[in-house]
Structures are given as C-alpha cells and as structure tokens.
Design an enzyme around this catalytic site. Structure first.
Site, PDB file in Angstrom:
ATOM      1  N   CYS A 130       0.847  -1.203   0.000  1.00 56.31           N
ATOM      2  CA  CYS A 130       0.000   0.000   0.000  1.00 56.31           C
ATOM      3  C   CYS A 130       0.877   1.245   0.000  1.00 56.31           C
ATOM      4  O   CYS A 130       1.392   1.651   1.053  1.00 56.31           O
ATOM      5  CB  CYS A 130      -0.917  -0.022   1.227  1.00 56.31           C
ATOM      6  SG  CYS A 130      -1.891   1.481   1.397  1.00 56.31           S
ATOM      7  N   CYS A 133      -0.337   4.120   2.159  1.00 52.92           N
ATOM      8  CA  CYS A 133      -0.181   3.894   3.610  1.00 52.92           C
ATOM      9  C   CYS A 133       1.277   4.107   4.031  1.00 52.92           C
ATOM     10  O   CYS A 133       1.543   4.695   5.073  1.00 52.92           O
ATOM     11  CB  CYS A 133      -0.552   2.460   4.004  1.00 52.92           C
ATOM     12  SG  CYS A 133      -2.093   1.870   3.344  1.00 52.92           S
ATOM     13  N   ASP A 134       2.200   3.592   3.240  1.00 61.37           N
ATOM     14  CA  ASP A 134       3.592   3.490   3.695  1.00 61.37           C
ATOM     15  C   ASP A 134       4.588   4.365   2.937  1.00 61.37           C
ATOM     16  O   ASP A 134       5.763   4.421   3.303  1.00 61.37           O
ATOM     17  CB  ASP A 134       4.055   2.021   3.584  1.00 61.37           C
ATOM     18  CG  ASP A 134       3.197   1.091   4.443  1.00 61.37           C
ATOM     19  OD1 ASP A 134       2.751   1.542   5.512  1.00 61.37           O
ATOM     20  OD2 ASP A 134       2.954  -0.046   4.033  1.00 61.37           O
TER      21      ASP A 134
END
Ligand code: NAP
Length: 306
Positions: A130, A133-134
C-alpha cells in the site's frame, strides 16, 4: 434482528447501505479496519463522475458520512463464521453474533503476494502492499514498484512526490493500466524520476534486517540485475477473500463469487457486490452500481419473504 448486514465498508457496501437506509431498512455494517476499503488507500481518483480529482480517503469519508447520517450502524471487527442457509441469517464476529434477514457480502479483495523467498520476512521492513499507507516512510529514498496495472501506476504517481527514484518493474513491455496515466509516468521518466524495468520478474529479495536490494531477471535475455532500493511496493493485483464462505457460496475458478444481474448469490437472501464478485470491470463506479442494485433487490426480497 437487522434487516440487512453488510460485510465490508468499501464503495459497494456503503452504497448498498445508503439505498437500503433511504428505504427505511435497518442496516449493520461490519468492517475490519476503516470504511472505504481499497479506495481509502488510493491517492487521487480521477474517474469517478462528479469529481475531476478527489483523494481516495476523502471520497470514502464522504460516502461513510452520508450512510452514517442516514442511520448506518457500524462495528469494527472480523467475521469468524457465517450461518447463511436459513431464512434468518447469522453472522458471528469477535464482538458477538448478529442476525438479519439478508446479507450483503462486500468483501473486496486482498493484495496478491509475489511468492518470492524472503517476501514475508521483509513485510514492514521494506516491502509494502500500500503506497499511500507506507510511502512516507521512504522520503527521498529509492524504491521499486512491481506491477503493470492501474494500481502500480497510481502508486508511482503518489510516490513520485515523496521518494528520490522509482523503478517500475513489470513482467511484460506492455501495460494493463490506463494510457492516460502512462503518459504522466513517461513525463517522470524524462526527468529520471521513474525508470521502467520491463520484461522483468523479481527473483530475489536481499537484506538482513531490512530490504536492501531486489534482483530481477530479464525474461528475454535471462540476465540478472540487482537494484538497490529501500522499499518495494507490490501492486500485482488482488484476490478475493472468500475462504469463510467457499463451502456454501458458488465461486468461479479464481475464487470470485458468482452472482446474477441483481447481485444474488446461489443462497436466497445472500448477495455479493463489488470486487469480490465475478465481473469484468472493477472500479468505484461499478462497485457503487452493484451496491445500489443489491439493495433494491433485497428490499423486494424482504417484503416477500418476511
Ligand atoms: P491488475 O489490473 O490485475 O494488474 C496487475 C498487474 O500485475 C498486471 O500488469 C500483471 O501483469 C501484474 N502481475 C500479476 N501477477 C504478477 C506476478 N506474480 N508477478 C509480476 N507481475 C504480476 O491489478 P490492479 O492494478 O491492482 O488493478 C485492479 C483493478 O482495479 C483493475 O480493474 C484496475 O483498473 C482497477 N483500478 C482502477 C484504478 C482507477 O481507475 N483509478 C486505480 C487502481 C485500480 P500482466 O499485465 O502481465 O498480467
């Protein structure tokens, strides 16, 4: 007892809830993490009508707010067991068992893994599924993205503002993703921000405590190349998460739920919508369409059955 229990709070599940709630049905949404599903993890969305460009999380929040304002009840938990064959359906979760007249399976799909040695070892230590997300963990670093579809393209676009350089590794020399987005990536290629590593597959993941390099093999001349990166974003598609229902619901050979045009599964009162369903085009707009269609059919089903 609820009229409807919806499992999964992505656009398909949320749209089903909006249509059902507006018809005065009681609806419980069971969501594992946060509403929005895959969309909440997407950067900019530029193909959902009405919004020239909108952040995935923002769109998810708007949908969830709309459903909640209509009276949607939501619990954040995991389903452990389904009891769907009777007229009254039971859904067992870590937070208790809930009953309803109809169930909507809006289970979405989970990220596919590369199945290369050390992949699991480096999850959270360089490997991510992701980018939104990261991505921020890799500020000014070099990273690789694997895949050739729209997710890999969007990951590259998102990461381009954060990281130093992106290697886009794809197993063919033609992409599955939109031509329009590919043109944007080619602009980044011109300035050295993105390098296309084509006809290449990941063969090895190196590092001790964290990922330091990825070895790719060129499928044509069989040469190996070691690319030094701090992060590897795997964007090679998703697979449906249908393990809990595979014994009772009819699935296709890839595990997707087979429905009719009203989103009915093979079990009365059980519907499937969104990415978990066998269909050609998996987009937000088609997920919303599935949700709306299912809700209308369920309203009819409940009035005839109860
Ligand atoms: P996808 O379209 O299925 O693409 C997966 C890519 O990964 C393909 O290019 C495939 O290569 C490659 N791949 C698959 N297995 C692999 C493996 N084991 N090793 C290396 N490469 C592998 O998946 P996606 O990009 O996640 O998109 C899923 C759906 O969501 C699509 O319908 C997509 O259009 C949609 N989506 C839309 C948007 C948007 O419109 N804004 C954004 C994201 C996703 P091959 O091409 O060789 O098969």
């Amino acid at each position: 007892m609820y009229d409807i229990i919806i499992i999964g709070g992505g656009p398909a599940g949320l749209t089903a809830s909006i249509y059902a709630l507006r018809a005065k049905k009681s609806v419980l949404l069971i969501e594992r993490y946060a509403p929005g599903g895959q969309v909440a993890q997407t950067g900019k969305i530029e193909n959902y009508p009405g919004f020239k460009s909108i952040d995935g999380l923002e769109l998810s929040n708007l949908m969830f707010e709309q459903a909640s304002d209509l009276g949607l009840e939501t619990i954040y938990t995991d389903v452990i067991k389904y009891d769907l064959l009777g007229k009254v359906k039971k859904v067992e979760t870590y937070d208790g068992t809930f009953e309803c007249k109809a169930v909507v399976l809006a289970l979405g799909a989970v990220a596919r893994q590369l199945d290369v040695e050390n992949e699991k070892k480096f999850i959270g230590k360089g490997i991510s599924y992701c980018a939104t997300c990261d991505g921020n963990f890799f500020k000014d670093k070099n990273v690789a993205v694997v895949g050739g579809g729209n997710t890999s393209f969007e990951d590259c676009l998102y990461l381009a503002d954060i990281v130093n350089k992106i290697y886009l590794i794809h197993r063919r020399d033609e992409f599955r993703g939109d031509k329009h987005t590919l043109l944007k990536l080619k602009e980044f290629e011109k300035v050295g921000k993105i390098e296309f590593v084509l006809n290449s597959v990941v063969k090895a993941l190196n590092g001790e405590d964290k990922l330091i390099s990825v070895v790719v093999e060129n499928k044509i001349d069989k040469t190996l190349r070691e690319i030094f990166v701090d992060g590897l974003f795997v964007a090679i598609g998703r697979r449906p998460d249908t393990s809990l229902i595979q014994d009772i619901i009819t699935l296709d050979e890839n595990g997707y739920i087979i429905t009719d045009e009203n989103m009915r599964t093979n079990i009365d009162g059980v519907y499937a919508v969104g990415d978990v369903r066998q269909k050609r085009l998996r987009q937000i707009v088609t997920a919303c369409s599935d949700g709306a269609i299912s809700a209308v059919d369920i309203i009819d089903y409940i009035s005839k059955t109860f």
